[in-house]
Design a protein around this motif. Sequence first.
Motif: not given
Length: 430
Positions: A111-124
């Motif tokens: 779950e934490l890895q998915e949260q990291v991917r989501q944060a990366e997409a929002e930053l992009i």
Amino acid sequence: MPGHPTPRGPSGPPEFLLLGLLFALAAGSTGCSESEGGAATVTPTPSPIRATLVEVSEQQWPSEVATQGNLVADETTVVGAKVAGRIDQVHVDLGDFVEAGTVLASLDRRELQEQVRQAEAELIQARAAIGLDLQDSLDEVEPEAFPIVLEQKALWDQARADRDRSAALRNRQVATDTEYETALTAEQVARARYAAAINSVRELIATARVRTAQLELARQALEEAEIRAPFDARIQDRHVSPGMYVQVGAPVATLIRDDPLRYRGTVPELFASSLAIGQLVRLRVETGPELPEVTISRISPSIDPLSRSVLFEASVPNPDHAIQAGQFSQGEVVLDQSRRIIALPKSAVVEFAGTRKVWKVVDGSAVEQPVELGGHRDDLIEILDGLEPGEQVLLDGSLGRPAPVEIPMEIAALHNDGGSGEHPSKFPRP
């Protein structure tokens, strides 16, 4: 006369015989009495004493006070979870030694890895709104250089030129006031749109910064899913098992640092003012290795009102982890290293019926000398009163009696370290 017998004196000869016997008995009794009287007046000479002597001298006798306390861990901490989640693995157990940074337990990280991917997409997404890639720095962004701002800046410049032209025509009475006010309003609107464009770009930059921080937090949470040791330590207890769900702050393991250990001991209130940082402390434990000499490192600023004692600490090296934290220890604190006193071997002191004495040699003879005793250490005992340096006493007080001391004999010289050396000495025969 003829016919008459000669008189024999029937008591004559026996009388002489009896008188002689009486005189003989009287003479014998007198001789015996004189002989016995002469023997009673002769005093026998006591046999001389052949023994080793001790010369009284001052010894180095540091002032000490007894102490007792516990050897506690230098640091004790309960490591908790920084993020909530389910325990996936526990990597340590009771008694294990861990270095700083060692993973103690791991949480489920999916779950934490998915949260990291989501944060990366929002930053992009946020960076794309202002025309930046992930590698571009936000600190170098100038809002005035963005296309939307440049567009509004051009429109504002055009509006200001129209306003100035309308003002000139009105002054020559070619344009009306209404046309001038229309141009003035258009210029004010263009200026407002330019300011709004700058604010919009700044908002996009701020949003990108927020997304950057969110990504960092997501990555940190993913990293903290592995719970690590904060310092080199030993595992005193573990509190979790695989499959448990833990909340933020839930205890995972208890760690102790047992090298060095802290000796936390006390001395009576009477000696509180004599304690000082750096004083020598000699410690020992009931079971375990011999402890090194240590020094006081910390002293409590207050007296315990219940025990009327003062607490102090000393750091005890434990590189091999051979001493377990929590062990009881006792010893002595050296308050004054330079103190000197008179001391004798215990064998020289005779204690009987509440009296304490030594046999001192005076003019070649042994005489009793009462003494007042103090503390004892190893085979020596402190003499508080009764002797002066340079005097000599019998090393073995049990041999003492009022008698001359015969030569040759030995003198045991006491050294400052409590040892003794011997050398021959002669005294005049009494």
